[in-house]
Enzyme design. Structure first.
Site, PDB file in Angstrom:
ATOM      1  N   ASP A   3       4.999  -8.473 -16.840  1.00  0.00           N
ATOM      2  CA  ASP A   3       4.673  -7.281 -16.397  1.00  0.00           C
ATOM      3  C   ASP A   3       5.303  -6.174 -17.170  1.00  0.00           C
ATOM      4  OD1 ASP A   3       4.070  -5.038 -14.335  1.00  0.00           O
ATOM      5  OD2 ASP A   3       6.297  -4.794 -13.518  1.00  0.00           O
ATOM      6  N   SER A   4       4.928  -4.924 -17.487  1.00  0.00           N
ATOM      7  CA  SER A   4       5.597  -3.708 -17.728  1.00  0.00           C
ATOM      8  C   SER A   4       6.988  -3.457 -17.168  1.00  0.00           C
ATOM      9  CB  SER A   4       4.722  -2.327 -17.424  1.00  0.00           C
ATOM     10  OG  SER A   4       5.136  -1.838 -16.024  1.00  0.00           O
ATOM     11  N   TYR A  35       3.659   1.387 -18.922  1.00  0.00           N
ATOM     12  CA  TYR A  35       2.096   1.217 -19.899  1.00  0.00           C
ATOM     13  C   TYR A  35       1.292   1.960 -18.962  1.00  0.00           C
ATOM     14  CZ  TYR A  35       3.629  -3.776 -21.231  1.00  0.00           C
ATOM     15  OH  TYR A  35       3.929  -5.017 -21.799  1.00  0.00           O
ATOM     16  N   GLY A  36       1.249   2.420 -17.625  1.00  0.00           N
ATOM     17  CA  GLY A  36       0.499   3.704 -17.840  1.00  0.00           C
ATOM     18  C   GLY A  36       0.102   4.652 -18.498  1.00  0.00           C
ATOM     19  N   CYS A  66       0.511  -7.081 -13.947  1.00  0.00           N
ATOM     20  CA  CYS A  66       0.476  -5.742 -14.361  1.00  0.00           C
ATOM     21  C   CYS A  66      -1.473  -5.059 -13.833  1.00  0.00           C
ATOM     22  CB  CYS A  66       1.113  -5.960 -15.642  1.00  0.00           C
ATOM     23  SG  CYS A  66       1.802  -3.553 -16.249  1.00  0.00           S
ATOM     24  N   ASN A  67      -1.355  -3.725 -13.242  1.00  0.00           N
ATOM     25  CA  ASN A  67      -2.735  -3.081 -12.815  1.00  0.00           C
ATOM     26  C   ASN A  67      -3.362  -2.429 -14.806  1.00  0.00           C
ATOM     27  OD1 ASN A  67      -1.337  -3.152 -10.534  1.00  0.00           O
ATOM     28  ND2 ASN A  67      -2.739  -3.283  -9.553  1.00  0.00           N
ATOM     29  N   THR A  68      -2.141  -2.443 -15.314  1.00  0.00           N
ATOM     30  CA  THR A  68      -2.456  -1.616 -16.613  1.00  0.00           C
ATOM     31  C   THR A  68      -2.768  -2.567 -17.175  1.00  0.00           C
ATOM     32  OG1 THR A  68      -0.774   0.644 -15.833  1.00  0.00           O
ATOM     33  CG2 THR A  68      -1.351   0.097 -18.013  1.00  0.00           C
ATOM     34  N   CYS A 180      -1.825  -0.488  -9.081  1.00  0.00           N
ATOM     35  CA  CYS A 180       0.170  -0.813  -9.310  1.00  0.00           C
ATOM     36  C   CYS A 180       0.560  -1.337  -9.034  1.00  0.00           C
ATOM     37  CB  CYS A 180       0.087   0.735  -9.436  1.00  0.00           C
ATOM     38  SG  CYS A 180       1.917   1.182 -10.472  1.00  0.00           S
ATOM     39  N   THR A 181       0.971  -2.118  -9.540  1.00  0.00           N
ATOM     40  CA  THR A 181       2.839  -3.051  -8.791  1.00  0.00           C
ATOM     41  C   THR A 181       3.620  -2.679  -8.228  1.00  0.00           C
ATOM     42  OG1 THR A 181       3.690  -3.016 -10.975  1.00  0.00           O
ATOM     43  CG2 THR A 181       2.135  -5.233 -10.186  1.00  0.00           C
ATOM     44  N   HIS A 182       3.736  -0.693  -8.805  1.00  0.00           N
ATOM     45  CA  HIS A 182       4.577  -1.295  -8.144  1.00  0.00           C
ATOM     46  C   HIS A 182       4.926  -0.244  -6.560  1.00  0.00           C
ATOM     47  CE1 HIS A 182       6.723  -0.379 -11.638  1.00  0.00           C
ATOM     48  NE2 HIS A 182       7.746  -0.192 -11.268  1.00  0.00           N
TER      49      HIS A 182
END
Ligand code: DGL
Length: 265
Positions: A3-4, A35-36, A66-68, A180-182
Site C-alpha cells: 500500500d502507499s 499516491y493519490g 491500495c485503491n490508487t 480508498c483504504t483510509h
C-alpha cells in the site's frame, strides 16, 4: 501485500481475521505517500519495483491493498506477477462486484483519490457488472492525507466529509464504495452524513474474500489450523508507521523494518 502507507492495514486486518492461518508480509510505501496525487507514470515505475521486491521473496500471492495503486498500476503488478508465476489480487474489481450485487436502486457512489477517479478504474469495473448502474464519483484529495496525519478528528474533518458527501447525497446513491483504504476510519462519519440506509463497501472485506477464493482455487490455501505470522516493511519513518499502524490494524504491529525500493525515485 502493499500500500502507499498505513491505509492498506485496514485490508490486512480483514485478511488476518478471515485467513488467520496464512503468513503475511505488508509493505507500506510511506516515503511516497500519498499516491493519490502522484504522477501516474512515476507511480507505475514505483509499483513495478515494489512488486519485484515482494515477489523476490517467497510470496505465493500478491495483494494490492491500495485503491490508487490498483487503479494506476494493476497491469504492471500483474506483469511482474506473471514473471514470477504469482497471481495478483487487486482491490477495485472485488468492491465493484459487491456494490453491483447489493445496490437496490442501481445508484452507486465512489469516493476516492484524484488519481483513482481520473483513471476511470471503478467506472470500468462497475460498467462490466452486467447491470445498468448510475455511477457518481467524487474525488477527495484531502481526506486520506488528513487521516494519515494522525490528528484527532475535529469539526474540520467533519466539514470536509460533508462537502465530499454532498454530491453523493444529491445523486441519492444507496451504495457507496469506499474507494480508498483510509476511509474505513471515517466510515461512522460518512454513514451518519449519508444516512444509515446507504451501504458502505470497504476494500477490506472484498479483498479478503477474493484472497480466500484465489488461494482455494489455486490449491494454495494453508490447511494447518493455528495462526500464521505477519510482518511489516516500510519505506519511511519506522516510529510513525508503528504509531499510526496500530490504529489502522487494530492489532499490535511488532517489528517493522525500513526498506529502500531499489531502482525507484
Ligand atoms: N492507499 C491509498 C488509496 O487507497 C491511500 C491514499 C493515497 O495514497 O493517496 O488510494
Amino acid at each position: 501485500m502493499f500500500d502507499s502507507g498505513v491505509g492498506g492495514l485496514t485490508v490486512l486486518h480483514e485478511c488476518l481475521v478471515s485467513l488467520p492461518e496464512e503468513d503475511f508480509v505488508y509493505l507500506g510505501d510511506t516515503a511516497w505517500f500519498p499516491y493519490g496525487v502522484k504522477d501516474p507514470e512515476a507511480l507505475r515505475a514505483r509499483i513495478r519495483s515494489i512488486a519485484e521486491l515482494l515477489l523476490g521473496g517467497r510470496a505465493k500471492l500478491l495483494v494490492i491493498a491500495c485503491n490508487t495503486a490498483t487503479s494506476i498500476g494493476e497491469d504492471v503488478a500483474r506483469e511482474v506477477g506473471e514473471t514470477h508465476g504469482v497471481e495478483v489480487v487487486p482491490v477495485v474489481e472485488p468492491q465493484a462486484e459487491i456494490a453491483a450485487a447489493i445496490t437496490d436502486s442501481g445508484r452507486v457512489g465512489v469516493l476516492a483519490t484524484p488519481n483513482t477517479v481520473e483513471s476511470g478504474a471503478y467506472r470500468r469495473a462497475l460498467e462490466s457488472q452486467h447491470r445498468a448502474l448510475e455511477v457518481t464519483e467524487v474525488e477527495a484529495p484531502d481526506l486520506a492525507p488528513f487521516i494519515q496525519d494522525g490528528s484527532p478528528f475535529d469539526a474540520g474533518v467533519l466539514e470536509m466529509a460533508r462537502a465530499y458527501c454532498a454530491p453523493l447525497k444529491r445523486a441519492e446513491v444507496d451504495t457507496l464504495i469506499l474507494g480508498c483504504t483510509h476511509y474505513p476510519l471515517v466510515a461512522p462519519m460518512l454513514q451518519r452524513i449519508l444516512g444509515r440506509d446507504v451501504r458502505l463497501v470497504s476494500g477490506g472485506h472484498a479483498v479478503a474474500a477474493a484472497v480466500q477464493r484465489t488461494l482455494e482455487r489455486d490449491g494454495l490455501a494453508r490447511s494447518l489450523a493455528g495462526e500464521g505470522t505477519y510482518s511489516f516493511l516500510c519505506t519511511g519513518d519506522v516510529d510513525s508507521f508503528c504509531d499510526l499502524g496500530t490504529r489502522f490494524l487494530q492489532m499490535p504491529l511488532g517489528e517493522v523494518e525500513r526498506v529502500e525500493i531499489p531502482g525507484a525515485g
